[in-house]
Every structure is written in C-alpha cells, then in structure tokens.
Design an enzyme around this catalytic site. Structure first.
Site, PDB file in Angstrom:
ATOM      1  N   ILE A   1       0.849  -1.184   0.000  1.00 49.58           N
ATOM      2  CA  ILE A   1       0.000   0.000   0.000  1.00 49.58           C
ATOM      3  C   ILE A   1       0.890   1.242   0.000  1.00 49.58           C
ATOM      4  O   ILE A   1       1.739   1.403   0.876  1.00 49.58           O
ATOM      5  CB  ILE A   1      -0.928  -0.004   1.237  1.00 49.58           C
ATOM      6  CG1 ILE A   1      -1.652  -1.365   1.341  1.00 49.58           C
ATOM      7  CG2 ILE A   1      -1.907   1.148   1.171  1.00 49.58           C
ATOM      8  CD1 ILE A   1      -2.429  -1.758   0.103  1.00 49.58           C
ATOM      9  N   GLU A   2       0.665   2.127  -0.969  1.00 48.79           N
ATOM     10  CA  GLU A   2       1.576   3.265  -1.129  1.00 48.79           C
ATOM     11  C   GLU A   2       0.854   4.585  -1.365  1.00 48.79           C
ATOM     12  O   GLU A   2       1.426   5.516  -1.919  1.00 48.79           O
ATOM     13  CB  GLU A   2       2.554   2.984  -2.275  1.00 48.79           C
ATOM     14  CG  GLU A   2       3.312   1.690  -2.080  1.00 48.79           C
ATOM     15  CD  GLU A   2       4.520   1.577  -2.985  1.00 48.79           C
ATOM     16  OE1 GLU A   2       5.139   2.613  -3.257  1.00 48.79           O
ATOM     17  OE2 GLU A   2       4.836   0.459  -3.399  1.00 48.79           O
TER      18      GLU A   2
END
Length: 567
Positions: A156-157
């Site tokens: 997740i970024e």
C-alpha cells in the site's frame, strides 16, 4: 512439455518454504520491469527463488482489477475480473516445487483503499472466495480457477491506512478454515519508519513477512541513513508476531528503481553479520524478478547472487550491534543587568537506545531572567547508553575557542571510522519557552507503475516539526571513514550593557567538559556555541551531537524537565 512437467511434479512430495528461515529470497513478478518477463513457472525452476509475489491487484474493493503486464491471456470472469489460465497452472506448478505464492494488493499506481473497517472486513471474504480454499464461487468465477494462493502482500503506497488491520485480522480468521496448508501475510513498507500507509497494519496485525523497500528513499541500503536497526527495534518491541521476518528489499537492477540500486558485491558488504544473523532477518526481497534475471555477472544473475548472500546467514550465531541516535540538546540562558537576586535553571536529558543511526532529535529549554538578576547558572546533562559487545575507547576532540567583545564562539570536531550524512535542525530560542524539533532527512520521489511498469514505488518521507535555523553537516558516503566537520557559530555583537570581562567569567563557569566516546562506529561530537542575541539579552547555546552509521529514525526523546529555583 510444460503440461507433462506439471503432472510429474504433482507426483513428487514438495518441500514447503521454511517461514522461519533467514535465507529466503522473495521476488515480485508480474510487472515486467526488466522488459523480458517470462511466465511464472520459468522462475520457479530456480532454487534461488523461495517466495513469488504476484503484482498487482491495483484496484479494490470495487471494482476489482488485476494487472500482470504481458503475462495473462486477457479473458475475464462474469464479474469483469481478469482471468489467467496460464498463471493458474503455474501457481500450482510452483507450489509443488515448494514455492510460496502471494498476491500483492496495491502498488505505486492504482485506485484502492477503504472508507472504514467494516468495508475492509467484508473485502477479506471477497479475497478468500476469489483466491482462497473457498467453495462459495464456481471455478470459472475465480481469476486463477482452482489454484489456491498461499496468502497476500500489502504493498500500500497511497498514504491511506484505514481498514488494513481489520482486513488482515479477518483474513487470519478465514485462513483457519483450511488446515491443509499454511497461509501467510506480507507487507511492503518503504523504509522511513513508521510507514505512512501500512504503519498501523504492522503494529496491530500479525504479519509474517515485511518486505522493506530500502530504495527510492533517503534510508536506502548503503546510505548513511540506512535504518535497519529501526526496523529491528519494531520487530523486537512492536510487532504482534514475535516470529516476524524482515526482508531487505532491493532493486534487482539499476533500471528497476529510481535510486538505491547496489551491485551484488555492495549488497554483500552492506548486509553485515549482525543483520544476516539476526533472528528477525528473513532474507532479501527484490523488485522485480525479470530485472534481476537479466542483470548478470560471472556468478550468475542478480537473484542467484542474492541467494548466495543470504546462505551465509547463521542465526545461531546472532550478534548484537550497538548504536545511538543523533540527539541535539540545546540549553539557553538569557541574562540582563539589574541587581541582587539569582535564578538557577537546570535541565537533564537521558536517553537509551540499541540501534545504529544517523537521525536527529532536538530539544530546547530556555529560561530568562529580566528583572533582578546579577548572575545565572544553567547546566545540561545529556547521556546516551548503548548495549554492545564491542570494546570502547576514548579520545579527546580537538577544540578551539575565541572570545571578543563582539563574538564568542567555540567549536569542536572529532573523527572516527564511519561515513555519515546527517541533517540537524536547531530551533531559534526565545525567552521563557520550551520547544522541541525533529528533523528527518527527506527525499521524495514518485514513480508510477502501469501495465508494463519498470519501476516500483518511490516516496514517502516524514516532515520536520517546527524549526527556524537549520544547520546541515554532510560527510562523505563511505561507510568505513568518518570525518565529522567542525561546527562554529558566530552571531551579532553583544549589547554594551554586558562587558567583556563579565562574558569571560560566565563563559568559564558555563562551558561544559568536552569528550569523545567511540563505541564501534559511533562518534560523539560535543559542540559549545555562544550566541549573542540582537537585544539587551545574551544567550548561551550548548549542542550535543551523536553521529552513527545506521539510523534509528523513530527514536524521539522526551522534553527535558526544567526546575527553577528562586532565592
């Protein structure tokens, strides 16, 4: 031919991955960053690969979209989800060769996230039905047909952390429905700690593998701010899973990331024995396998070189390395002339850590007497304690002091055997105030990944709290040599109300002793600076710096307590 090999492999007993090993190699597959990506089974034939992370499910929870660059036929389920017969066959082939196959959610480019925990919890059931050992969907409604994955990875970024702890917890519950195999959860934070996207997930959920991206950031492997010890501290103290494994994530070639690539010999140098032998070290992870396969030297491709490095790990011979964070403590005493009473301000700060670093923590205490003060005394005590099996030596730094009616400055410098680049922020001191500032060196980059992306995410930094005056010390990026620069501060002329003889007397009374302690590769630099404020008040500033090789960037020291005694 591949079909016959698949049938034959089903007849052979497969050795499952040893999740507690510290010599595993994990590779991301699916985005073709090397430009010549082969089908999944091709890489599973190599003994150098232990974990394969399929990338990515780049859109969720609704709609769900998968993308594997050049590796899928392009058919879809009735619900519009990409369906891949070849990947389905290869998943089973790889699993029968003892490989662990995870599906990565997220990526640098995509549209994903949850508005609340309830949505995330429900999505766990969707994932289980699509990819787990669930009978709730017909085979033709599943992206990989009857193939069952070994778990999921959270890459997740987008700096949105809502729901992921709830998703992971619910997945753990669903995993318990199938006792025929082990399921795993991984996460791929960027190296700045805590990660803005998966920080809460890592602290609240049982994660098995942490594939830390030590690239595209200031804390890259090989940089002076490489912060393995910060992550080690997380594993030791904060992770709910006491058997968690930390992977050092690296780009598999120079084209696979914007920054942070190291050739195999450099990786071997930077992964020192204390890292390899830590019980929390899980191995090396790479973005991505196609780039690594085409990056070769005389010892094989990059993936094979990484496998050779982790094979040297011996967890039974775990060692302890010590270090300290960079701590800046500033005590300011301001004085104006009057008559007959005195005021004493005393500040004490003590910190203890067991990590290697080059981050900076600043704390400032100010006290002002402007009415009836003829003398003022301020003392500051700062101590750092480290735990180490390394012998220590002491040397005295060279120092120089100059005093005049207009400026008084003192500087000290030390040298040691480590390379560090550090940034320090010193807050501007105002009378009768207490403040602290934390500065973490930052480097922000963003790289998108689309259907045939060649780079994995870059990005997140932690911004500094308040500061006004910034001093930056830069030291050559050679891990074996440290040359700590000399710090000198000179400011404007003092007011006429304070004589030179007064200043000399106070200087002698307030100047702390200067010492240097060398612990492994740690250099302590104590600098005393005299600052003349452009008012009728004089300010004394004392700064303590500790520079080390590996950065424990999460360490934050408490505000120093101040005791004021009026006579």
């Amino acid at each position: 031919m591949l079909y016959l090999l698949t049938i034959f492999s089903l007849l052979l007993p497969a050795l499952a991955i040893n999740a507690r090993s510290n010599s595993n190699v994990a590779v991301y597959w699916g985005q073709n960053s090397g430009g010549s990506q082969q089908r999944l089974s091709y890489y599973c034939d190599s003994d150098a690969v232990d974990i394969v992370i399929l990338s990515f499910m780049h859109q969720f929870p609704s709609p769900i979209q998968l993308n594997f660059a050049n590796a899928c036929e392009g058919t879809y389920t009735a619900n519009g989800i990409l369906q891949c017969q070849t990947i389905a066959e290869d998943i089973k082939y790889c699993q029968n060769k003892g490989k662990t196959i995870l599906l990565s959610l997220g990526g640098a480019a995509g549209s994903y996230g949850f508005s609340d925990d309830a949505t995330a919890k429900q999505f766990a059931h969707t994932l289980w039905d699509l990819f787990g050992n669930s009978k709730n969907l017909a085979t033709n409604d599943r992206p990989f047909y009857d193939a069952v994955l070994d778990g999921f990875d959270f890459d997740i970024e987008n700096n949105w952390s809502t729901g992921y702890p709830a998703l992971a917890t619910e997945l753990r519950t669903l995993f318990q429905k199938d006792t025929s195999k082990n399921y795993y959860l991984g996460a791929a934070p960027q190296c700045p700690y805590p990660d803005a996207s998966v920080g809460p997930l890592l602290k609240q959920s049982e994660i098995d593998f942490v594939f830390i991206q030590f690239y595209n950031n200031y804390c890259n492997l090989g940089s002076s701010s490489f912060n393995w010890d910060t992550w080690l501290n997380y594993a030791e103290t904060d992770s709910p899973n006491k058997n968690i494994k930390l992977f050092v994530g690296v780009p598999a070639s120079s084209r696979a990331a914007g920054s942070g690539y190291n050739d195999p010999s450099a990786v071997s140098q930077y992964l020192t024995s204390d890292i390899l032998n830590s019980k929390y070290f899980g191995g090396i992870s790479m973005w991505d396998v196609s780039a690594g396969w085409s990056n070769t030297n005389s010892n094989g491709n990059f993936v094979e070189n990484m496998k050779a490095i982790v094979k040297k790990a011996s967890p039974g011979e775990e060692t302890t390395s010590s270090s300290t964070t960079t701590t800046t403590t500033t005590t300011s005493t301001t004085i104006s002339s009057s008559s007959s009473s005195s005021k004493t301000s005393k500040t004490s700060t003590t910190s203890t850590t067991s990590s290697s670093i080059s981050s900076t923590t600043s704390s400032t205490t100010s006290s002002t007497s402007s009415s009836s003060t003829s003398s003022s005394t301020s003392s500051t005590t700062s101590s750092s304690t480290t735990s180490s099996q390394i012998s220590t030596t002491s040397t005295a730094p060279t120092s120089s002091t100059s005093l005049s009616s207009s400026t008084i400055s003192t500087s000290a410098s030390t040298s040691d055997t480590t390379s560090v680049t550090s940034s320090e922020t010193t807050p501007v001191v105002t009378p009768s105030s207490l403040s602290s500032a934390i500065t973490i060196p930052g480097d922000s980059t963003t790289t998108g990944i689309s259907k045939s992306s060649s780079t994995k995410p870059a990005t997140s930094t932690t911004s500094a709290l308040s500061s006004s005056t910034t001093t930056v010390a830069t030291i050559p990026d050679d891990k074996e040599i440290i040359n700590t620069p000399t710090d000198t501060e000179t400011t404007s002329k003092p007011p006429a109300i304070i004589t030179e003889s007064d200043a000399t007397t106070i200087t002698q009374n307030l100047t702390p002793s200067t010492t240097t302690k060398n612990v492994k590769t740690t250099s302590t630099n104590i600098v005393t600076e005299w600052v003349w404020a452009p008012t009728t008040l004089r300010t004394l500033t004392t700064t303590y710096q500790i520079l080390t090789t590996r950065t424990h960037i999460e360490t934050v020291f408490a505000e120093p307590s101040t005791v004021v005694i009026y006579n």
